[in-house]
Design an enzyme around this catalytic site. Structure first.
Site, PDB file in Angstrom:
ATOM      1  N   ASP A  29       0.868  -5.072   8.271  1.00 45.02           N
ATOM      2  CA  ASP A  29       2.199  -5.096   8.873  1.00 45.02           C
ATOM      3  C   ASP A  29       2.753  -6.514   8.791  1.00 45.02           C
ATOM      4  O   ASP A  29       2.026  -7.479   9.053  1.00 45.02           O
ATOM      5  CB  ASP A  29       2.104  -4.632  10.330  1.00 45.02           C
ATOM      6  CG  ASP A  29       3.456  -4.298  10.926  1.00 45.02           C
ATOM      7  OD1 ASP A  29       4.314  -5.202  11.015  1.00 45.02           O
ATOM      8  OD2 ASP A  29       3.644  -3.141  11.318  1.00 45.02           O
ATOM      9  N   ASN A  85       4.142   6.963  15.708  1.00 41.07           N
ATOM     10  CA  ASN A  85       5.406   7.179  16.401  1.00 41.07           C
ATOM     11  C   ASN A  85       6.163   8.287  15.674  1.00 41.07           C
ATOM     12  O   ASN A  85       6.098   8.381  14.450  1.00 41.07           O
ATOM     13  CB  ASN A  85       6.239   5.895  16.412  1.00 41.07           C
ATOM     14  CG  ASN A  85       5.518   4.764  17.114  1.00 41.07           C
ATOM     15  OD1 ASN A  85       4.905   4.951  18.150  1.00 41.07           O
ATOM     16  ND2 ASN A  85       5.558   3.575  16.528  1.00 41.07           N
ATOM     17  N   GLN A  92       9.763   5.278  16.229  1.00 42.17           N
ATOM     18  CA  GLN A  92       9.586   5.204  14.778  1.00 42.17           C
ATOM     19  C   GLN A  92      10.763   4.455  14.167  1.00 42.17           C
ATOM     20  O   GLN A  92      11.913   4.847  14.328  1.00 42.17           O
ATOM     21  CB  GLN A  92       9.468   6.606  14.169  1.00 42.17           C
ATOM     22  CG  GLN A  92       9.186   6.592  12.687  1.00 42.17           C
ATOM     23  CD  GLN A  92       9.022   7.993  12.107  1.00 42.17           C
ATOM     24  OE1 GLN A  92       9.091   9.001  12.818  1.00 42.17           O
ATOM     25  NE2 GLN A  92       8.823   8.054  10.806  1.00 42.17           N
ATOM     26  N   HIS A  98       3.856   7.193   9.083  1.00 46.50           N
ATOM     27  CA  HIS A  98       2.882   6.112   8.953  1.00 46.50           C
ATOM     28  C   HIS A  98       2.004   6.030  10.186  1.00 46.50           C
ATOM     29  O   HIS A  98       2.400   6.406  11.280  1.00 46.50           O
ATOM     30  CB  HIS A  98       3.556   4.770   8.666  1.00 46.50           C
ATOM     31  CG  HIS A  98       4.613   4.352   9.633  1.00 46.50           C
ATOM     32  ND1 HIS A  98       5.859   4.939   9.686  1.00 46.50           N
ATOM     33  CD2 HIS A  98       4.617   3.387  10.584  1.00 46.50           C
ATOM     34  CE1 HIS A  98       6.583   4.345  10.630  1.00 46.50           C
ATOM     35  NE2 HIS A  98       5.843   3.419  11.203  1.00 46.50           N
TER      36      HIS A  98
END
Length: 109
Positions: A29, A85, A92, A98
């Site tokens: 991330d 999420n 999200q 994901h």
């Protein structure tokens, strides 16, 4: 219009990829919320959990197994979180399913 994740799959934009196979891709991330924060995404474009159908069972299961392998490779033997999420109201931000792998925090005493 392709999501940012589709552009990463297609190598249109760079990412720190930690795992890839025929069904999924995993990368760090860019705004980590934990010492280890990896996103695992199916290569098939599925907007969210709410958009899954019976044909997606294998892909989702595969992504979860890949996430566990990545956690082990990252040394997260003491535990980690897997977060998904669903939809804007569920937090999200990217409309491509994901899974967040988050770990590496010290336990609270």
């Amino acid at each position: 219009m392709s999501s940012i994740f589709k552009k990463i799959i297609d190598r249109e934009i760079p990412a720190d990829i930690v795992y890839e196979d025929d069904l999924c891709l995993a990368f760090r991330d860019i705004n980590p919320k934990a010492p280890v924060h990896v996103l695992v995404i199916p290569k098939k474009e599925i907007p969210s959990l709410a958009d899954l159908n019976d044909d997606d069972e294998t892909i989702v299961g595969h992504c979860v197994v890949a996430l566990a392998k990545i956690a082990a490779a990252e040394g997260l033997h003491d535990g980690y979180n897997m977060i998904v999420n669903c939809g804007e109201a569920g937090g999200q931000e990217v409309p491509h399913l994901h899974f967040h792998l988050m770990g590496g925090r010290q336990p609270k005493s």
